[in-house]
Design an enzyme around this catalytic site. Structure first.
Site, PDB file in Angstrom:
ATOM      1  N   ARG A  14     -34.831  26.405 -12.304  1.00 40.12           N
ATOM      2  CA  ARG A  14     -35.137  26.694 -13.663  1.00 40.12           C
ATOM      3  C   ARG A  14     -35.722  25.521 -14.184  1.00 40.12           C
ATOM      4  NH1 ARG A  14     -34.143  31.031 -12.478  1.00 40.12           N
ATOM      5  NH2 ARG A  14     -33.023  32.656 -13.380  1.00 40.12           N
ATOM      6  N   GLY A  69     -48.470   2.076 -30.276  1.00 44.28           N
ATOM      7  CA  GLY A  69     -48.634   1.851 -28.909  1.00 44.28           C
ATOM      8  C   GLY A  69     -49.969   1.237 -28.509  1.00 44.28           C
ATOM      9  N   ASP A  99     -42.917   6.003 -23.909  1.00 40.97           N
ATOM     10  CA  ASP A  99     -43.617   5.801 -22.635  1.00 40.97           C
ATOM     11  C   ASP A  99     -43.341   4.569 -21.878  1.00 40.97           C
ATOM     12  OD1 ASP A  99     -44.373   8.198 -22.670  1.00 40.97           O
ATOM     13  OD2 ASP A  99     -46.332   7.912 -23.044  1.00 40.97           O
ATOM     14  N   GLY A 150     -52.800   2.232 -27.664  1.00 39.29           N
ATOM     15  CA  GLY A 150     -53.815   2.760 -28.282  1.00 39.29           C
ATOM     16  C   GLY A 150     -54.113   2.361 -29.669  1.00 39.29           C
ATOM     17  N   SER A 151     -52.901   2.584 -30.524  1.00 36.97           N
ATOM     18  CA  SER A 151     -52.775   2.194 -31.964  1.00 36.97           C
ATOM     19  C   SER A 151     -53.204   0.836 -32.063  1.00 36.97           C
ATOM     20  CB  SER A 151     -51.625   2.684 -32.407  1.00 36.97           C
ATOM     21  OG  SER A 151     -51.539   4.050 -32.531  1.00 36.97           O
ATOM     22  N   GLN A 166     -37.278  14.185 -27.118  1.00 34.79           N
ATOM     23  CA  GLN A 166     -37.143  12.726 -26.789  1.00 34.79           C
ATOM     24  C   GLN A 166     -37.233  11.726 -27.894  1.00 34.79           C
ATOM     25  OE1 GLN A 166     -38.592  12.563 -22.233  1.00 34.79           O
ATOM     26  NE2 GLN A 166     -39.585  14.148 -23.504  1.00 34.79           N
ATOM     27  N   ARG A 167     -38.179  12.464 -28.769  1.00 29.94           N
ATOM     28  CA  ARG A 167     -38.631  11.444 -30.020  1.00 29.94           C
ATOM     29  C   ARG A 167     -37.793  11.302 -31.083  1.00 29.94           C
ATOM     30  NH1 ARG A 167     -43.947   9.613 -29.314  1.00 29.94           N
ATOM     31  NH2 ARG A 167     -45.270  10.835 -28.040  1.00 29.94           N
ATOM     32  N   GLY A 202     -57.357  10.911 -36.164  1.00 31.45           N
ATOM     33  CA  GLY A 202     -58.079  10.141 -37.077  1.00 31.45           C
ATOM     34  C   GLY A 202     -58.622   8.842 -36.659  1.00 31.45           C
ATOM     35  N   HIS A 237     -40.798  16.952 -27.299  1.00 34.30           N
ATOM     36  CA  HIS A 237     -40.494  16.216 -28.425  1.00 34.30           C
ATOM     37  C   HIS A 237     -38.929  15.836 -28.813  1.00 34.30           C
ATOM     38  CE1 HIS A 237     -44.866  17.212 -28.976  1.00 34.30           C
ATOM     39  NE2 HIS A 237     -44.904  16.036 -29.716  1.00 34.30           N
TER      40      HIS A 237
END
Length: 357
Positions: A273, A115, A141, A117-118, A281-282, A79, A279
């Site tokens: 393997r 971050g 990150d 970008g935001s 990690q979030r 958005g 996600h």
């Protein structure tokens, strides 16, 4: 004097966001006698009429909130206000609608948690409004410029390290090479930190050019001294080595981790393997470090508004909370320094980075 401030979370979620929101609301109330409004769903909440926003009552923001992952306000990583994707596939500038939503909230200041970008989008959005804006860095990150830590990074590293702790016994039991793919859209901060903490044998990051040949040779050396298994950490943005004669025919179905495991099994003759954390990690309960960081940054962000110091980002530097002009932050990501402490530490511990060094 700023008396009514807003806060929103934007971009991908991470651990520590609720602790950040709580710190902002408590500092505003107890320190300055202000009220705080939480904007729902990031910038998307500003498009709704009435605007999606809730008052943040300090009496209802208990310490239990700081322990919760995610963000109770909701967030968005889509958005773009200036190129908003419409149902018919076209793009439309809806920044004016969002600014009108902000005006309806009658805010004297806005704090955005996001971050790089935001923060860049929010800064551009608010520029014509005259509403003071302060940014708080959050991203697993850890690639926001001019801060040593961003909210969410510590928890992501802890999860990746725990994954290595759990993969090691399985690898040893079955004499396998265990490949762990971690997040890191443009930077290898999670990968290098987790590799050191989790005792990995190999770590591959986008900041260091690597080849499959070097990884295979390192695993062969481990086997030559009696090791029957290996732990490999790879950042999602590490890319693929150019070993394949036809890269298109060798493309992975689900990222570099799967690709690497398949190629290592073929080259070494041993089972390999891949585990992709994604996600996972979030969404965990934030570590103590993330809660501390979130609280310190949230408090200082409110104080910056009180000082009339908008267009800044709060940051963690040399064990202190500082503030940095947003003009020095947006458009500048902080990747892993190839000559920095973590890279030198990894090499000193015998961890292979897939290069010739």
């Amino acid at each position: 004097m700023t008396k009514r401030i807003g806060i929103l979370t934007s971009g991908g979620d991470c651990a520590g966001l609720n602790a950040t929101i709580r710190a902002v609301a408590l500092r505003a109330h107890h320190g300055h006698g202000w009220t705080t409004v939480g904007v729902r769903y990031g910038t998307l909440g500003l498009l709704e009429r009435p605007v999606e926003a809730v008052p943040l009552d300090p009496d209802r923001l208990s310490a239990a909130l700081a322990r919760q992952g995610g963000t109770f306000l909701g967030s968005t990583n889509r958005g773009d206000p200036f190129a908003f994707l419409m149902p018919d596939g076209s793009r439309m500038d809806r920044s004016g609608e969002m600014l009108d939503g902000l005006k309806q909230l009658r805010l004297d200041g806005l704090i955005g948690v996001g971050g790089d970008g935001s923060l860049a989008i929010l800064r551009k959005l608010l520029a014509p409004s005259g509403i003071p804006f302060v940014g708080i860095p959050k991203t697993i990150d850890n690639d926001v410029g001019h801060t040593e830590r961003a909210v969410g990074y510590s928890t992501a590293v802890a999860i990746a390290t725990e994954a290595l702790d759990r993969l090691q016994p399985t690898g040893t039991s079955h004499e396998r090479t265990m490949v762990l793919e971690v997040m890191g859209r443009d930077a290898g901060h999670i990968a290098i930190a987790a590799a050191i903490a989790g005792g990995a044998d190999v770590v591959l990051i986008p900041e260091v050019r690597w080849t499959l040949e070097n990884v295979v040779a390192h695993i062969a050396r481990l086997r030559a001294v009696g090791r029957t298994s290996a732990l490999v950490v790879v950042a999602e943005a590490a890319g693929h080595s150019d070993e394949a004669a036809d890269p298109s025919a060798d493309a992975p179905d689900h990222g570099v981790g799967e690709w690497l495991a398949k190629r290592l099994a073929r080259a070494t003759g041993a089972e390999a393997r891949a585990t992709v954390l994604g996600h996972v990690q979030r969404g965990a309960m934030p570590t103590a470090e993330d809660r501390l960081l979130a609280s310190a940054l949230g408090v200082r962000a409110v104080d910056l508004l009180a000082e009339g110091k908008g267009d800044h980002m709060v940051a963690w530097w040399n064990r202190q909370v500082i503030d940095v002009p947003l003009s020095k932050v947006v458009g500048r990501s902080r990747t892993v320094d190839p000559d920095g402490t973590l890279i030198r530490t990894a090499r000193a511990l015998g961890i292979c980075l897939g290069d010739a060094a």
